[in-house]
Design an enzyme around this catalytic site. Sequence first.
Site, short mmCIF file in Angstrom:
data_model
loop_
_atom_site.label_atom_id
_atom_site.label_comp_id
_atom_site.label_asym_id
_atom_site.label_seq_id
_atom_site.Cartn_x
_atom_site.Cartn_y
_atom_site.Cartn_z
N GLU A 1 0.80 -1.22 0.00
CA GLU A 1 0.00 0.00 0.00
C GLU A 1 0.84 1.28 0.00
OE1 GLU A 1 -2.97 -0.01 3.06
OE2 GLU A 1 -3.89 -1.86 2.38
N GLU B 1 -5.16 -8.60 1.32
CA GLU B 1 -5.78 -8.24 2.60
C GLU B 1 -7.26 -7.99 2.38
OE1 GLU B 1 -4.19 -4.91 4.79
OE2 GLU B 1 -2.13 -5.55 4.40
C1 FCB Z 1 -4.22 -1.94 5.73
C2 FCB Z 1 -2.82 -2.27 6.21
C3 FCB Z 1 -2.77 -3.32 7.28
C4 FCB Z 1 -3.91 -3.18 8.26
C5 FCB Z 1 -5.24 -3.05 7.56
C6 FCB Z 1 -6.42 -2.94 8.47
O1 FCB Z 1 -4.24 -0.66 5.19
O2 FCB Z 1 -2.03 -2.70 5.12
O3 FCB Z 1 -1.51 -3.26 7.88
O4 FCB Z 1 -3.65 -2.18 9.15
O5 FCB Z 1 -5.20 -1.93 6.71
#
Ligand code: FCB
Length: 476
Positions: A180, A373
Amino acid sequence: MTATVEVESSGEPQATGVRFPEGFVWGAATASYQIEGAATEDGRGPSIWDTFSRTPGRVHAGHTGDVACDHYHRYVDDVAMMAGLGLRAYRFSIAWPRVQPDGTGPVNTRGLDFYDRLVDELIGKGIDPVVTLYHWDLPQTLQDRGGWTNRETAEAFADYAQIVYARLGDRVKTWTTLNEPWCSAYLGYGNGVHAPGIQDPASALISVHHLLLGHGLAARALRSAGAQTVSITLNPTAVAPLDPQNPADIAAARIVDGVGNRIFLEPLFRGAYPDDVREIIGRFTDLSHIREGDEKIINAPIDVLGVNYYTPTYVSAQPGTPAALDTPGSEGIAFRKPVGPITDIGWQIEPAALTRLLNRLHDDYGVPMMITENGAAYPDGPSPETGEVNDTDRVAYLDSHLRACLDAISHGVDLRGYFAWSLMDNFEWAEGYNMRFGLVHVDYTTQERRPKQSAKWYSEVIKRNGLGGGTAADER
Ligand code: FCB
Protein backbone atom coordinates in the site's frame (compact mmCIF):
# COMPACT_ATOMS: atom_id res chain seq x y z
CA MET A 1 -5.57 -22.37 -13.52
CA THR A 2 -9.19 -22.27 -14.56
CA ALA A 3 -11.21 -19.30 -13.49
CA THR A 4 -14.62 -20.86 -13.31
CA VAL A 5 -17.08 -20.98 -10.51
CA GLU A 6 -18.63 -24.34 -9.94
CA VAL A 7 -22.12 -24.06 -8.66
CA GLU A 8 -22.81 -27.44 -7.18
CA SER A 9 -26.51 -27.47 -7.48
CA SER A 10 -29.04 -25.37 -9.28
CA GLY A 11 -30.47 -22.23 -7.75
CA GLU A 12 -28.86 -19.34 -5.95
CA PRO A 13 -25.10 -19.75 -5.57
CA GLN A 14 -25.52 -18.05 -2.19
CA ALA A 15 -27.57 -20.93 -0.88
CA THR A 16 -25.40 -23.75 -2.17
CA GLY A 17 -21.80 -24.79 -2.30
CA VAL A 18 -19.49 -22.76 -4.48
CA ARG A 19 -15.92 -23.60 -5.26
CA PHE A 20 -12.86 -21.51 -5.99
CA PRO A 21 -10.55 -22.36 -8.88
CA GLU A 22 -8.24 -25.29 -8.36
CA GLY A 23 -4.93 -24.19 -6.84
CA PHE A 24 -6.47 -21.09 -5.25
CA VAL A 25 -4.13 -19.88 -2.48
CA TRP A 26 -5.65 -19.52 0.98
CA GLY A 27 -3.80 -17.57 3.60
CA ALA A 28 -3.74 -14.95 6.29
CA ALA A 29 -1.63 -11.82 6.56
CA THR A 30 0.28 -9.83 9.17
CA ALA A 31 2.99 -7.16 9.14
CA SER A 32 6.25 -6.92 11.08
CA TYR A 33 5.64 -3.83 13.21
CA GLN A 34 2.09 -4.90 13.96
CA ILE A 35 2.97 -8.26 15.52
CA GLU A 36 6.67 -8.80 16.21
CA GLY A 37 7.48 -6.69 19.27
CA ALA A 38 11.14 -7.14 20.32
CA ALA A 39 11.65 -3.60 19.11
CA THR A 40 15.23 -3.27 20.32
CA GLU A 41 16.29 -6.89 20.25
CA ASP A 42 19.12 -8.55 18.33
CA GLY A 43 20.34 -5.33 16.80
CA ARG A 44 17.07 -3.99 15.34
CA GLY A 45 17.31 -0.27 14.65
CA PRO A 46 14.45 2.17 15.20
CA SER A 47 11.81 2.64 12.52
CA ILE A 48 9.57 5.61 11.82
CA TRP A 49 6.78 3.75 13.61
CA ASP A 50 8.84 3.50 16.80
CA THR A 51 9.38 7.24 16.69
CA PHE A 52 5.80 8.04 15.72
CA SER A 53 4.15 5.78 18.29
CA ARG A 54 6.31 7.30 21.03
CA THR A 55 5.25 10.80 20.06
CA PRO A 56 2.39 11.84 22.35
CA GLY A 57 -0.98 12.16 20.66
CA ARG A 58 -0.13 10.18 17.53
CA VAL A 59 -1.39 6.71 18.39
CA HIS A 60 -4.50 5.76 20.36
CA ALA A 61 -3.75 5.73 24.10
CA GLY A 62 0.00 5.98 23.47
CA HIS A 63 0.20 2.35 22.30
CA THR A 64 3.43 1.21 20.62
CA GLY A 65 4.67 -1.90 18.86
CA ASP A 66 7.34 -2.52 21.50
CA VAL A 67 5.76 -5.84 22.49
CA ALA A 68 2.77 -6.16 20.12
CA CYS A 69 1.92 -9.89 19.84
CA ASP A 70 5.46 -10.85 20.87
CA HIS A 71 5.58 -12.88 17.68
CA TYR A 72 9.37 -12.49 17.53
CA HIS A 73 9.57 -14.88 20.47
CA ARG A 74 6.42 -16.89 19.82
CA TYR A 75 6.74 -17.56 16.11
CA VAL A 76 7.09 -21.33 16.57
CA ASP A 77 3.76 -21.54 18.39
CA ASP A 78 2.21 -19.07 15.97
CA VAL A 79 3.22 -21.16 12.98
CA ALA A 80 1.84 -24.26 14.71
CA MET A 81 -1.40 -22.35 15.18
CA MET A 82 -1.49 -21.45 11.48
CA ALA A 83 -0.95 -25.10 10.61
CA GLY A 84 -3.78 -26.02 12.98
CA LEU A 85 -6.06 -23.66 11.06
CA GLY A 86 -5.02 -25.27 7.79
CA LEU A 87 -3.53 -22.14 6.22
CA ARG A 88 -1.77 -22.88 2.95
CA ALA A 89 0.13 -19.59 2.82
CA TYR A 90 1.21 -16.87 5.21
CA ARG A 91 1.84 -13.29 4.14
CA PHE A 92 4.20 -11.47 6.47
CA SER A 93 6.59 -8.58 6.14
CA ILE A 94 10.27 -8.15 6.85
CA ALA A 95 11.33 -5.30 9.11
CA TRP A 96 13.94 -3.36 7.16
CA PRO A 97 15.48 -1.99 10.41
CA ARG A 98 16.11 -5.54 11.63
CA VAL A 99 18.05 -6.29 8.48
CA GLN A 100 19.81 -2.94 8.06
CA PRO A 101 19.42 -0.96 11.27
CA ASP A 102 20.40 2.25 9.50
CA GLY A 103 18.60 1.50 6.23
CA THR A 104 21.89 1.38 4.32
CA GLY A 105 25.26 -0.13 5.09
CA PRO A 106 26.00 -2.98 7.47
CA VAL A 107 23.70 -5.98 7.48
CA ASN A 108 22.49 -7.22 10.84
CA THR A 109 22.74 -10.97 10.46
CA ARG A 110 20.76 -11.66 13.62
CA GLY A 111 17.80 -9.84 12.10
CA LEU A 112 17.95 -11.98 8.97
CA ASP A 113 18.35 -15.08 11.15
CA PHE A 114 14.88 -14.50 12.57
CA TYR A 115 13.23 -14.55 9.15
CA ASP A 116 15.34 -17.53 8.16
CA ARG A 117 13.99 -19.48 11.14
CA LEU A 118 10.43 -18.30 10.44
CA VAL A 119 10.61 -19.37 6.80
CA ASP A 120 11.95 -22.80 7.74
CA GLU A 121 9.28 -23.22 10.36
CA LEU A 122 6.55 -22.36 7.83
CA ILE A 123 7.89 -24.63 5.13
CA GLY A 124 8.28 -27.42 7.68
CA LYS A 125 4.57 -27.14 8.35
CA GLY A 126 3.64 -27.01 4.66
CA ILE A 127 2.79 -23.28 4.68
CA ASP A 128 4.00 -21.20 1.76
CA PRO A 129 5.83 -18.03 2.91
CA VAL A 130 4.71 -14.92 1.01
CA VAL A 131 7.11 -12.09 1.77
CA THR A 132 6.43 -8.36 1.73
CA LEU A 133 9.64 -6.34 1.86
CA TYR A 134 8.14 -3.08 3.03
CA HIS A 135 5.08 -2.73 5.21
CA TRP A 136 5.76 0.79 6.48
CA ASP A 137 8.55 0.38 9.05
CA LEU A 138 11.15 2.59 7.37
CA PRO A 139 14.47 2.81 9.22
CA GLN A 140 14.45 6.10 11.14
CA THR A 141 17.92 6.99 9.83
CA LEU A 142 16.50 7.15 6.32
CA GLN A 143 13.64 9.35 7.51
CA ASP A 144 16.21 11.67 9.05
CA ARG A 145 17.46 12.18 5.50
CA GLY A 146 13.97 12.85 4.10
CA GLY A 147 12.51 9.33 3.98
CA TRP A 148 10.51 8.70 0.82
CA THR A 149 10.87 12.30 -0.30
CA ASN A 150 14.54 11.48 -0.93
CA ARG A 151 15.34 9.57 -4.10
CA GLU A 152 18.15 7.77 -2.29
CA THR A 153 15.56 5.88 -0.25
CA ALA A 154 14.38 4.18 -3.46
CA GLU A 155 17.91 3.08 -4.24
CA ALA A 156 18.48 1.93 -0.66
CA PHE A 157 15.28 -0.11 -0.87
CA ALA A 158 16.53 -2.01 -3.91
CA ASP A 159 19.78 -2.82 -2.09
CA TYR A 160 17.87 -4.03 0.94
CA ALA A 161 15.63 -6.19 -1.29
CA GLN A 162 18.69 -7.91 -2.70
CA ILE A 163 20.10 -8.55 0.76
CA VAL A 164 16.89 -10.24 1.88
CA TYR A 165 16.59 -12.19 -1.37
CA ALA A 166 20.16 -13.48 -1.02
CA ARG A 167 19.22 -15.00 2.34
CA LEU A 168 15.68 -16.28 1.72
CA GLY A 169 15.40 -16.55 -2.06
CA ASP A 170 16.18 -20.26 -2.08
CA ARG A 171 12.94 -20.92 -0.17
CA VAL A 172 10.58 -17.98 -0.72
CA LYS A 173 8.81 -17.98 -4.08
CA THR A 174 6.56 -14.91 -3.84
CA TRP A 175 8.17 -11.51 -3.34
CA THR A 176 6.06 -8.42 -2.79
CA THR A 177 7.97 -5.17 -2.83
CA LEU A 178 5.65 -2.66 -1.14
CA ASN A 179 2.45 -2.80 0.82
CA GLU A 180 0.00 0.00 0.00
CA PRO A 181 2.30 2.79 -1.14
CA TRP A 182 -0.86 4.96 -1.14
CA CYS A 183 -0.81 4.83 2.68
CA SER A 184 2.96 5.36 2.93
CA ALA A 185 2.73 8.47 0.78
CA TYR A 186 -0.66 10.03 1.50
CA LEU A 187 -1.11 9.07 5.16
CA GLY A 188 2.59 9.35 5.98
CA TYR A 189 3.35 12.63 4.19
CA GLY A 190 -0.11 13.97 3.19
CA ASN A 191 -2.47 13.99 6.15
CA GLY A 192 0.14 12.84 8.67
CA VAL A 193 -2.10 10.26 10.32
CA HIS A 194 0.65 7.64 9.86
CA ALA A 195 4.41 7.83 10.40
CA PRO A 196 6.36 9.99 9.78
CA GLY A 197 3.38 12.29 10.41
CA ILE A 198 4.08 14.98 7.82
CA GLN A 199 1.36 17.15 6.25
CA ASP A 200 2.54 18.40 2.90
CA PRO A 201 0.97 17.60 -0.48
CA ALA A 202 4.23 18.08 -2.40
CA SER A 203 6.05 15.63 -0.09
CA ALA A 204 3.22 13.13 -0.51
CA LEU A 205 3.34 13.28 -4.31
CA ILE A 206 7.13 13.11 -4.43
CA SER A 207 6.96 10.11 -2.07
CA VAL A 208 4.53 8.35 -4.41
CA HIS A 209 7.15 8.57 -7.14
CA HIS A 210 10.06 7.40 -5.01
CA LEU A 211 8.02 4.51 -3.63
CA LEU A 212 7.18 3.46 -7.18
CA LEU A 213 10.78 3.91 -8.26
CA GLY A 214 11.93 1.82 -5.28
CA HIS A 215 9.45 -0.84 -6.35
CA GLY A 216 10.73 -0.81 -9.94
CA LEU A 217 14.38 -0.99 -8.94
CA ALA A 218 13.69 -3.76 -6.44
CA ALA A 219 11.48 -5.70 -8.87
CA ARG A 220 14.23 -5.62 -11.46
CA ALA A 221 16.85 -6.72 -8.92
CA LEU A 222 14.68 -9.52 -7.56
CA ARG A 223 13.92 -10.76 -11.05
CA SER A 224 17.54 -10.84 -12.11
CA ALA A 225 18.46 -12.62 -8.88
CA GLY A 226 15.95 -15.34 -9.87
CA ALA A 227 12.75 -14.53 -7.98
CA GLN A 228 9.89 -16.66 -9.25
CA THR A 229 6.91 -14.40 -8.51
CA VAL A 230 7.35 -10.64 -8.19
CA SER A 231 4.50 -8.51 -6.99
CA ILE A 232 3.36 -5.25 -5.41
CA THR A 233 0.36 -4.79 -3.15
CA LEU A 234 -1.86 -1.75 -3.68
CA ASN A 235 -5.02 -0.64 -1.93
CA PRO A 236 -6.82 0.72 -4.96
CA THR A 237 -9.66 3.00 -3.95
CA ALA A 238 -13.01 1.56 -5.01
CA VAL A 239 -14.19 5.05 -5.89
CA ALA A 240 -17.53 5.83 -7.48
CA PRO A 241 -19.54 9.00 -8.14
CA LEU A 242 -22.25 9.49 -5.57
CA ASP A 243 -24.70 10.18 -8.38
CA PRO A 244 -23.60 8.06 -11.31
CA GLN A 245 -25.75 10.21 -13.66
CA ASN A 246 -24.21 13.50 -12.59
CA PRO A 247 -21.29 14.60 -14.82
CA ALA A 248 -19.78 16.72 -12.02
CA ASP A 249 -19.75 13.74 -9.65
CA ILE A 250 -18.26 11.58 -12.40
CA ALA A 251 -15.52 14.17 -12.89
CA ALA A 252 -14.88 14.22 -9.13
CA ALA A 253 -14.52 10.43 -9.08
CA ARG A 254 -12.13 10.65 -12.00
CA ILE A 255 -9.85 13.00 -10.06
CA VAL A 256 -9.85 10.78 -6.97
CA ASP A 257 -9.21 7.77 -9.18
CA GLY A 258 -6.32 9.63 -10.78
CA VAL A 259 -4.56 10.71 -7.59
CA GLY A 260 -5.42 7.52 -5.69
CA ASN A 261 -5.24 4.78 -8.32
CA ARG A 262 -4.01 5.67 -11.78
CA ILE A 263 -0.98 7.45 -10.32
CA PHE A 264 0.18 3.94 -9.33
CA LEU A 265 -1.46 1.72 -11.91
CA GLU A 266 -0.54 3.59 -15.08
CA PRO A 267 3.22 3.80 -14.55
CA LEU A 268 3.24 0.24 -13.19
CA PHE A 269 1.36 -1.31 -16.09
CA ARG A 270 1.72 1.20 -18.93
CA GLY A 271 4.98 2.94 -18.13
CA ALA A 272 3.69 6.53 -17.84
CA TYR A 273 1.78 8.82 -15.52
CA PRO A 274 -1.46 9.89 -17.21
CA ASP A 275 -1.63 13.52 -18.34
CA ASP A 276 -4.40 14.54 -15.94
CA VAL A 277 -2.41 13.13 -12.99
CA ARG A 278 0.82 14.76 -14.15
CA GLU A 279 -1.06 18.05 -14.27
CA ILE A 280 -2.10 17.65 -10.62
CA ILE A 281 1.43 16.67 -9.54
CA GLY A 282 2.63 19.75 -11.41
CA ARG A 283 0.44 22.01 -9.27
CA PHE A 284 2.47 21.09 -6.19
CA THR A 285 5.93 20.31 -7.57
CA ASP A 286 8.10 21.29 -10.53
CA LEU A 287 8.08 17.60 -11.59
CA SER A 288 11.89 17.50 -11.54
CA HIS A 289 11.76 14.47 -9.22
CA ILE A 290 10.40 12.44 -12.14
CA ARG A 291 13.49 11.81 -14.20
CA GLU A 292 13.81 10.54 -17.73
CA GLY A 293 13.61 6.75 -17.67
CA ASP A 294 11.99 6.47 -14.23
CA GLU A 295 8.60 5.44 -15.56
CA LYS A 296 10.22 2.70 -17.61
CA ILE A 297 11.87 1.37 -14.44
CA ILE A 298 8.53 1.46 -12.61
CA ASN A 299 7.02 -0.48 -15.51
CA ALA A 300 9.14 -3.56 -14.64
CA PRO A 301 7.00 -6.64 -15.33
CA ILE A 302 5.23 -8.14 -12.34
CA ASP A 303 3.58 -11.54 -12.09
CA VAL A 304 0.66 -10.79 -9.86
CA LEU A 305 -0.92 -7.67 -8.37
CA GLY A 306 -1.79 -7.78 -4.68
CA VAL A 307 -5.06 -6.03 -3.90
CA ASN A 308 -6.07 -4.96 -0.41
CA TYR A 309 -9.73 -4.08 -0.08
CA TYR A 310 -11.87 -3.06 2.88
CA THR A 311 -14.39 -0.38 1.94
CA PRO A 312 -15.71 1.76 -0.92
CA THR A 313 -15.39 5.52 -1.46
CA TYR A 314 -18.17 7.75 -2.82
CA VAL A 315 -17.48 11.28 -3.94
CA SER A 316 -19.49 14.19 -5.25
CA ALA A 317 -18.76 17.64 -6.60
CA GLN A 318 -19.21 20.23 -3.90
CA PRO A 319 -17.71 23.59 -4.81
CA GLY A 320 -15.91 25.27 -1.94
CA THR A 321 -14.90 22.04 -0.20
CA PRO A 322 -11.22 22.21 0.77
CA ALA A 323 -8.95 19.44 -0.54
CA ALA A 324 -8.68 16.32 1.59
CA LEU A 325 -5.12 16.19 2.89
CA ASP A 326 -4.76 12.59 1.75
CA THR A 327 -5.87 13.49 -1.79
CA PRO A 328 -3.96 16.45 -3.23
CA GLY A 329 -6.00 18.19 -5.92
CA SER A 330 -9.36 17.26 -4.42
CA GLU A 331 -10.64 20.80 -3.86
CA GLY A 332 -14.36 20.97 -4.48
CA ILE A 333 -14.84 17.25 -3.87
CA ALA A 334 -16.83 15.88 -0.94
CA PHE A 335 -16.14 12.38 0.36
CA ARG A 336 -19.36 10.87 1.61
CA LYS A 337 -19.35 9.72 5.21
CA PRO A 338 -19.78 5.94 5.48
CA VAL A 339 -23.41 4.85 5.55
CA GLY A 340 -25.18 1.57 6.09
CA PRO A 341 -23.46 -1.23 7.94
CA ILE A 342 -19.99 -0.23 9.09
CA THR A 343 -17.27 -2.05 11.00
CA ASP A 344 -15.77 -0.99 14.34
CA ILE A 345 -13.22 1.21 12.58
CA GLY A 346 -16.07 3.02 10.78
CA TRP A 347 -15.54 1.53 7.33
CA GLN A 348 -18.63 0.98 5.21
CA ILE A 349 -19.30 -2.64 4.26
CA GLU A 350 -20.00 -3.14 0.57
CA PRO A 351 -18.81 -6.40 -1.00
CA ALA A 352 -20.15 -5.45 -4.44
CA ALA A 353 -17.58 -2.65 -4.53
CA LEU A 354 -14.86 -5.30 -4.34
CA THR A 355 -16.32 -7.07 -7.38
CA ARG A 356 -16.46 -3.76 -9.26
CA LEU A 357 -12.88 -2.98 -8.32
CA LEU A 358 -11.52 -6.38 -9.38
CA ASN A 359 -13.47 -6.28 -12.64
CA ARG A 360 -12.16 -2.83 -13.42
CA LEU A 361 -8.53 -3.78 -12.68
CA HIS A 362 -8.93 -6.85 -14.87
CA ASP A 363 -10.61 -4.95 -17.71
CA ASP A 364 -8.10 -2.09 -17.69
CA TYR A 365 -4.86 -3.90 -16.92
CA GLY A 366 -5.50 -7.61 -17.51
CA VAL A 367 -3.25 -8.58 -14.63
CA PRO A 368 -3.51 -11.71 -12.45
CA MET A 369 -4.42 -10.71 -8.89
CA MET A 370 -4.49 -11.92 -5.32
CA ILE A 371 -6.44 -10.41 -2.49
CA THR A 372 -3.56 -9.78 -0.11
CA GLU A 373 -5.78 -8.24 2.60
CA ASN A 374 -9.47 -8.19 3.39
CA GLY A 375 -11.15 -8.29 6.75
CA ALA A 376 -13.04 -6.41 9.41
CA ALA A 377 -12.56 -4.90 12.87
CA TYR A 378 -15.05 -5.81 15.56
CA PRO A 379 -14.70 -5.27 19.29
CA ASP A 380 -14.85 -8.96 20.12
CA GLY A 381 -13.66 -10.83 23.16
CA PRO A 382 -14.18 -14.22 24.80
CA SER A 383 -17.64 -14.87 26.22
CA PRO A 384 -17.43 -15.06 30.03
CA GLU A 385 -19.57 -18.23 29.97
CA THR A 386 -18.02 -20.29 27.21
CA GLY A 387 -14.68 -18.62 26.57
CA GLU A 388 -15.55 -18.65 22.86
CA VAL A 389 -15.23 -15.60 20.63
CA ASN A 390 -18.40 -15.62 18.57
CA ASP A 391 -17.53 -13.13 15.88
CA THR A 392 -20.45 -13.87 13.59
CA ASP A 393 -20.24 -10.36 12.11
CA ARG A 394 -16.70 -11.07 10.92
CA VAL A 395 -17.78 -14.39 9.44
CA ALA A 396 -20.53 -12.56 7.55
CA TYR A 397 -18.05 -9.93 6.32
CA LEU A 398 -15.56 -12.53 5.08
CA ASP A 399 -18.24 -14.74 3.54
CA SER A 400 -19.81 -11.87 1.61
CA HIS A 401 -16.44 -10.66 0.34
CA LEU A 402 -15.42 -14.13 -0.77
CA ARG A 403 -18.68 -14.29 -2.72
CA ALA A 404 -17.75 -10.94 -4.24
CA CYS A 405 -14.47 -12.53 -5.32
CA LEU A 406 -16.37 -15.38 -6.94
CA ASP A 407 -18.50 -12.89 -8.82
CA ALA A 408 -15.34 -11.28 -10.17
CA ILE A 409 -13.95 -14.69 -11.12
CA SER A 410 -17.17 -15.33 -13.06
CA HIS A 411 -16.53 -12.07 -14.89
CA GLY A 412 -13.17 -13.47 -15.98
CA VAL A 413 -10.87 -12.02 -13.34
CA ASP A 414 -7.75 -14.17 -12.86
CA LEU A 415 -7.85 -14.18 -9.07
CA ARG A 416 -5.29 -16.53 -7.59
CA GLY A 417 -5.61 -16.25 -3.86
CA TYR A 418 -7.05 -14.65 -0.76
CA PHE A 419 -5.34 -13.59 2.45
CA ALA A 420 -7.53 -12.66 5.38
CA TRP A 421 -6.45 -9.64 7.39
CA SER A 422 -5.40 -10.58 9.90
CA LEU A 423 -4.14 -13.83 11.30
CA MET A 424 -4.46 -12.37 14.79
CA ASP A 425 -5.40 -9.15 16.55
CA ASN A 426 -2.47 -6.74 16.43
CA PHE A 427 -1.20 -3.15 16.55
CA GLU A 428 -3.56 -1.35 14.20
CA TRP A 429 -1.33 1.68 13.44
CA ALA A 430 -2.85 4.96 14.66
CA GLU A 431 -5.65 2.95 16.31
CA GLY A 432 -3.20 1.01 18.47
CA TYR A 433 -4.61 -2.18 20.01
CA ASN A 434 -8.08 -0.69 20.04
CA MET A 435 -9.12 -2.29 16.75
CA ARG A 436 -9.26 -6.07 16.47
CA PHE A 437 -9.01 -7.48 12.95
CA GLY A 438 -7.82 -10.98 13.88
CA LEU A 439 -9.16 -14.41 13.08
CA VAL A 440 -7.44 -15.22 16.35
CA HIS A 441 -8.05 -13.22 19.50
CA VAL A 442 -4.99 -11.98 21.39
CA ASP A 443 -5.07 -11.19 25.09
CA TYR A 444 -2.35 -8.56 25.30
CA THR A 445 -1.81 -9.13 29.03
CA THR A 446 -1.09 -12.84 28.79
CA GLN A 447 -0.37 -13.11 25.03
CA GLU A 448 -2.86 -15.95 24.93
CA ARG A 449 -4.11 -16.73 21.40
CA ARG A 450 -7.68 -17.91 21.03
CA PRO A 451 -9.04 -18.77 17.58
CA LYS A 452 -12.34 -16.98 17.06
CA GLN A 453 -15.39 -18.48 15.41
CA SER A 454 -14.17 -16.87 12.16
CA ALA A 455 -10.90 -18.83 12.32
CA LYS A 456 -12.81 -22.10 12.59
CA TRP A 457 -15.12 -21.06 9.78
CA TYR A 458 -12.15 -20.05 7.61
CA SER A 459 -10.51 -23.46 8.18
CA GLU A 460 -13.61 -25.08 6.74
CA VAL A 461 -13.59 -22.73 3.76
CA ILE A 462 -9.98 -23.68 3.07
CA LYS A 463 -10.70 -27.40 3.42
CA ARG A 464 -13.52 -27.31 0.93
CA ASN A 465 -11.89 -24.65 -1.27
CA GLY A 466 -15.18 -22.86 -1.22
CA LEU A 467 -18.28 -21.72 0.54
CA GLY A 468 -21.66 -23.14 1.03
CA GLY A 469 -24.07 -25.22 2.98
CA GLY A 470 -22.98 -28.22 5.01
CA THR A 471 -19.57 -28.76 6.50
CA ALA A 472 -16.40 -29.62 4.69
CA ALA A 473 -16.60 -33.07 6.22
CA ASP A 474 -20.03 -33.60 4.61
CA GLU A 475 -18.60 -32.80 1.24
CA ARG A 476 -15.51 -34.97 1.28
C1 FCB B 1 -4.22 -1.94 5.73
C2 FCB B 1 -2.82 -2.27 6.21
C3 FCB B 1 -2.77 -3.32 7.28
C4 FCB B 1 -3.91 -3.18 8.26
C5 FCB B 1 -5.24 -3.05 7.56
C6 FCB B 1 -6.42 -2.94 8.47
O1 FCB B 1 -4.24 -0.66 5.19
O2 FCB B 1 -2.03 -2.70 5.12
O3 FCB B 1 -1.51 -3.26 7.88
O4 FCB B 1 -3.65 -2.18 9.15
O5 FCB B 1 -5.20 -1.93 6.71
